[in-house]
Design a protein around this motif. Structure first.
Motif, short mmCIF file in Angstrom:
data_model
loop_
_atom_site.label_atom_id
_atom_site.label_comp_id
_atom_site.label_asym_id
_atom_site.label_seq_id
_atom_site.Cartn_x
_atom_site.Cartn_y
_atom_site.Cartn_z
N ASN A 21 0.88 -1.25 -0.05
CA ASN A 21 0.06 0.00 -0.16
C ASN A 21 0.73 1.32 0.08
N HIS A 22 2.08 1.18 0.80
CA HIS A 22 2.84 2.54 0.86
C HIS A 22 3.44 2.54 -0.62
N ALA A 23 4.10 1.55 -1.24
CA ALA A 23 4.66 1.51 -2.57
C ALA A 23 3.66 2.03 -3.64
N HIS A 24 2.45 1.66 -3.32
CA HIS A 24 1.08 1.91 -4.38
C HIS A 24 1.10 3.43 -4.33
N LYS A 25 0.76 3.88 -2.94
CA LYS A 25 0.43 5.30 -2.80
C LYS A 25 1.66 6.20 -3.32
N ALA A 26 2.81 5.85 -3.03
CA ALA A 26 3.86 6.71 -3.40
C ALA A 26 4.08 6.73 -5.07
N THR A 27 3.59 5.74 -5.55
CA THR A 27 3.87 5.66 -7.14
C THR A 27 2.67 6.26 -7.75
N ARG A 28 1.50 5.89 -7.14
CA ARG A 28 0.23 6.76 -7.84
C ARG A 28 0.26 8.06 -7.76
N ASN A 29 0.82 8.64 -6.71
CA ASN A 29 0.94 10.03 -6.52
C ASN A 29 1.32 10.74 -7.63
N VAL A 30 1.75 10.32 -8.72
CA VAL A 30 2.26 10.94 -9.83
C VAL A 30 1.12 11.88 -10.69
N ILE A 31 -0.03 10.92 -10.60
CA ILE A 31 -1.23 11.53 -11.27
C ILE A 31 -1.83 12.50 -10.52
N GLU A 32 -1.70 12.79 -9.16
CA GLU A 32 -2.38 13.84 -8.38
C GLU A 32 -1.30 15.15 -8.73
N ARG A 33 -0.12 14.92 -8.87
CA ARG A 33 0.83 15.92 -9.33
C ARG A 33 0.64 16.27 -10.61
N CYS A 34 0.60 15.31 -11.41
CA CYS A 34 0.12 15.67 -12.89
C CYS A 34 -1.14 16.75 -13.01
#
Length: 245
Positions: free
Chosen positions: A156-169
Motif C-alpha cells: 500500500n505504501h509503494a502503491h501510494k508513493a507511485t500513484r501520487n504522480v497522477i495527483e501531481r500531474c
C-alpha cells in the motif's frame, strides 16, 4: 483585456493546438519506450511493471440549461469528469473527456477504449495504478482496503508513493491552465472545449528495465514487502514531503 477578447484568443490558441493533441498525448509505440516507462515508475517506490497512473479530475463548469442534474457531482457542484493516464514524469498518455460530473470514475473507465484494449490483451504486460474507487482487474492495481501483513502495508505504501504522480500531474495541469481549476471560477465554455484545454507534457528518457512477466497481485505484494528500503531520489523526497503540507 475584456472577457470577449480573452475568449477569442483562447479559442484561436486551442484551434492551433488541437491538431497536435493526438501526436502529443499517446502511449508509447516501441517496447524500449515502454521499458523506460516501467523503470521510471519502479525507481519511485519499487513497484514493478507499472504502465501508468490513472485517475479522474473534475473541472467546474456552467452546465447547459436543463441538464444541471447530469453535471452535478458528489460535492453538489457542476463539473465534467476527465480521465487521465500519465507516466512517472507527468507526461499525459491518455485522456477521456466529456463525461458529466455525475459519472463515477470506474464507469468512465469501463466505457473507454482503454478498458477495451486492456481486456482484449492489446496493451503491453503490466498494470495501471488506480485508487480505491476502481475495481481491481488483472491490469489495474488498487490499494488493499484492509492491509494485515507487513508485506501488504508495504504494498500500500509503494502503491501510494507511485500513484501520487497522477495527483501531481493534475496539479501541474491546472496551474498551467487556470481555467481548469475551480479557484479560477467556472469554465464558461461548452463541455467539449475542455478536451482542447488538456495540454501535452514533455517526456523524459529513462534506462531500460526488463519486463517482469506473469506476476499477479499477491506476488506484487510479496515482492514489494520483501524488498530492501529504497533510497529515494531528491525529486522523490520533494514530492513525498509535499504530502504533509
Amino acid at each position: 483585456m475584456t472577457l470577449t477578447l480573452a475568449s477569442l484568443m483562447s479559442t484561436q490558441v486551442l484551434d492551433v493546438l488541437e491538431p497536435h493533441i493526438n501526436a502529443s498525448i499517446c502511449f508509447p509505440t516501441e517496447e524500449s519506450e515502454w521499458s523506460a516507462v516501467r523503470v521510471a515508475f519502479y525507481e519511485l517506490a519499487g513497484m514493478p511493471n507499472v504502465l501508468g497512473a490513472i485517475d479522474c479530475t473534475h473541472v467546474q463548469l456552467r452546465s447547459p440549461k436543463g441538464r444541471q442534474y447530469i453535471y452535478t457531482n458528489r460535492h453538489l457542484s457542476q463539473s465534467t469528469n476527465v480521465q487521465v493516464v500519465c507516466d512517472a514524469n507527468l507526461k499525459i498518455m491518455s485522456v477521456v473527456a466529456g463525461y458529466p460530473g455525475g459519472c463515477h470514475d470506474s464507469f468512465i473507465l469501463s466505457q473507454s477504449s482503454l478498458f477495451d484494449k486492456f481486456e482484449a490483451g492489446e496493451m503491453p504486460d503490466g498494470w495501471l495504478l488506480g485508487d480505491g474507487g476502481y475495481g481491481c482487474y488483472s491490469w489495474l492495481l488498487t490499494p488493499l482496503s484492509q492491509p494485515d501483513s507487513p508485506a501488504e502495508h508495504s504494498y500500500n505504501h509503494a502503491h501510494k508513493a507511485t500513484r501520487n504522480v497522477i495527483e501531481r500531474c493534475f496539479g501541474v495541469l491546472k496551474s498551467r491552465f487556470r481555467c481548469l481549476d475551480k479557484s479560477a471560477g467556472l469554465l464558461l465554455y461548452s463541455p467539449s472545449k475542455i478536451t482542447e484545454g488538456i495540454g501535452a507534457h514533455h517526456s523524459a528518457n529513462s534506462p531500460i528495465v526488463p519486463v517482469v512477466a506473469g506476476v499477479t497481485l499477491p506476488k506484487v505484494v510479496a515482492w514489494v514487502g520483501m524488498m530492501e528500503p529504497q533510497i529515494p531520489s531528491q525529486d522523490a523526497v520533494s514530492y513525498l514531503a509535499s504530502w504533509n503540507m
